[in-house]
Design an enzyme around this catalytic site. Structure first.
Site, PDB file in Angstrom:
ATOM      1  N   ASP A 185       2.663  43.808  75.020  1.00 33.86           N
ATOM      2  CA  ASP A 185       1.766  43.750  73.655  1.00 33.86           C
ATOM      3  C   ASP A 185       3.067  43.327  72.485  1.00 33.86           C
ATOM      4  O   ASP A 185       2.499  43.299  71.349  1.00 33.86           O
ATOM      5  CB  ASP A 185       1.071  44.764  73.262  1.00 33.86           C
ATOM      6  CG  ASP A 185      -0.187  44.756  74.194  1.00 33.86           C
ATOM      7  OD1 ASP A 185      -0.869  43.796  74.264  1.00 33.86           O
ATOM      8  OD2 ASP A 185      -0.779  45.760  74.483  1.00 33.86           O
ATOM      9  N   ASP A 207      -5.193  37.366  77.005  1.00 32.78           N
ATOM     10  CA  ASP A 207      -4.610  37.499  75.822  1.00 32.78           C
ATOM     11  C   ASP A 207      -2.999  37.412  76.110  1.00 32.78           C
ATOM     12  O   ASP A 207      -2.699  37.129  74.708  1.00 32.78           O
ATOM     13  CB  ASP A 207      -5.012  39.300  75.529  1.00 32.78           C
ATOM     14  CG  ASP A 207      -6.098  39.465  76.071  1.00 32.78           C
ATOM     15  OD1 ASP A 207      -6.922  39.133  77.173  1.00 32.78           O
ATOM     16  OD2 ASP A 207      -6.609  40.654  75.528  1.00 32.78           O
TER      17      ASP A 207
END
Ligand code: GLY
Length: 424
Positions: free
Chosen positions: A125, A190
């Site tokens: 992330d 993602d």
């Protein structure tokens, strides 16, 4: 020819070469015209967003990062959460719009507190966290310190690339949604979003490694994450020894074979960005086909804000989690998926020929109209200062369903700024 002329010709040649190199990544952009009335709505919405975020700011302690507003309460996370970059990122767009110094002081406080994240290597992330915060700060202020933080972050992210698989590992391991299996090399759609940080690092350091692994990740994703109709799987789990796909499944969607709306949105945005960075038409075509799937889907509601998954409750789609249809008599929407897609479509519209570009822009405009209406946009002073309502985080885990979310606000604000930039 005299020496002065020779010198001038050589200088001109060098100048041309420099311009060409500098534009190596600049893809051809077609002119697209924004609607006058929507431009007014966009400006009004940005002004209101500044007011809302000042309210949100006052609700926060220095170590609290806003995530959502649920059951009448502001819910916050630490800077280590995947969403931490969205709050300073939204403030940066709002500062870019307004020049308001109150926002700037808060941005500076937050960035200072986030610098320590640059060495995080426990998940994928870091791209979201650092590119949305420091990336926007560097874009606006050109401060070499922010560049160094970004490059260090890219170095951390790159440690998760495995050449046997050809991907950056998203999470270290995760249990399948039915709780029966452990996934040891999960890659989620993602992850396309984290690659922008790697492209940046190659551009500013001149080291091709970051860009090369990003492109390898995209090629592997293109091969394994997409179905023939260009819908996307959420998770692909790989065998780390052979690089083979072990399973294709979901963590946040309705079923393994369904299309989770935000996952599709991440794909559209990610492939558009990768085309911007590479000029490779395979990625442009993929972005277009993923966008076509989204905007032409028969289950996309009239107001163009998708349900949280395109296939909720449809025959042939069997949830691996305990789904109780009575729990959600009205299928929740996901305003974040619309915001991400709108932002991506505004960029994509500029890369394709007129008629097609117009159709992408029209779809983005419809999304922005809806998101900017009282149906989705919070009244000033409500929702603890979040801008949008009706986004859904993780429905299978019953987490953050039909609520404001910091990333819905970020991509909505970005889309408004991108739309505004079309008037130039
Ligand atoms: N990247 C996590 C999510 O979209 O929920």
């Amino acid at each position: 020819m005299c020496t002065i002329e020779n010198k001038m010709i050589r200088c001109l040649g060098l100048l041309l070469l420099l311009i060409t190199l500098n534009n190596a990544n600049a893809q051809k952009r077609y002119a697209i015209r924004p609607q006058k009335t929507l431009l007014q709505t966009v400006d009004t919405s940005l002004k209101q967003s500044v007011e809302q975020y000042k309210i949100l700011m006052h609700h926060l302690q220095p170590e609290q990062w806003p995530r959502t507003f649920e059951n009448g309460r502001l819910m916050t996370v630490t800077p280590y959460a995947w969403t931490s970059g969205f709050y300073p990122g939204t403030l940066l767009y709002l500062y870019e719009f307004s020049g308001d110094s109150t926002l700037l002081s808060e941005i500076q406080r937050r960035l200072k507190n986030m610098e320590k994240l640059k060495t995080v290597t426990v998940n994928h992330d870091l791209g979201f966290m650092m590119n949305c915060s420091f990336g926007n700060a560097y874009r606006l202020f050109n401060n070499p310190h922010d560049k160094d933080v970004l490059v260090r972050s890219a170095k951390s992210l790159a440690t998760r690339f495995d050449p046997r698989v050809g991907c950056i590992k998203s999470w270290d391991e995760v249990k399948s949604l039915d709780g029966k299996r452990m996934l040891n090399f999960p890659v989620i759609i993602d992850n396309m979003m984290n690659l922008e940080l790697l492209f940046f690092a190659s551009k500013v350091t001149g080291e091709p490694y970051y860009k090369d692994i990003a492109i390898k990740h995209v090629e592997t994703t293109m091969k394994n994450h997409l179905r023939p109709d260009f819908s996307s799987y959420h998770v692909v789990n790989y065998d780390v020894e052979t690089g083979e796909v072990k399973s294709r499944e979901t963590q946040q969607g309705f079923s393994d074979n369904s299309t989770w709306s935000r996952g599709q949105a991440w794909g559209i945005y990610g492939f558009t960005m990768v085309y911007r960075e590479t000029g490779d038409r395979r990625f442009l075509e993929t972005a277009q086909k993923m966008a076509d799937f989204f905007i032409n889907h028969p289950n996309l509601p009239e107001d163009k804000i998708p349900y949280w998954d395109f296939n909720v409750g449809q025959p042939g789609f069997n949830p691996p989690w305990k789904y109780d249809p009575a729990k959600y008599p009205v299928t929740p929407r996901d305003a974040s998926a619309a915001a991400i897609t709108a932002s991506a479509l505004i960029e994509l519209a500029g890369y394709v020929k007129h008629k097609v570009g117009e159709s992408y822009l029209k779809a983005a405009e419809a999304m922005l109209q809806s998101l900017s209406s009282p149906a989705y946009r919070s009244e000033i002073g409500k929702n603890s200062g979040f801008i949008l309502m009706h986004a859904s985080g993780g429905v299978p885990g019953n987490a953050e369903v039909d609520v404001p979310l910091s990333y819905a606000d970020y991509y909505y604000t970005e889309a408004l700024m991108r739309y505004r930039a079309l008037r130039k």
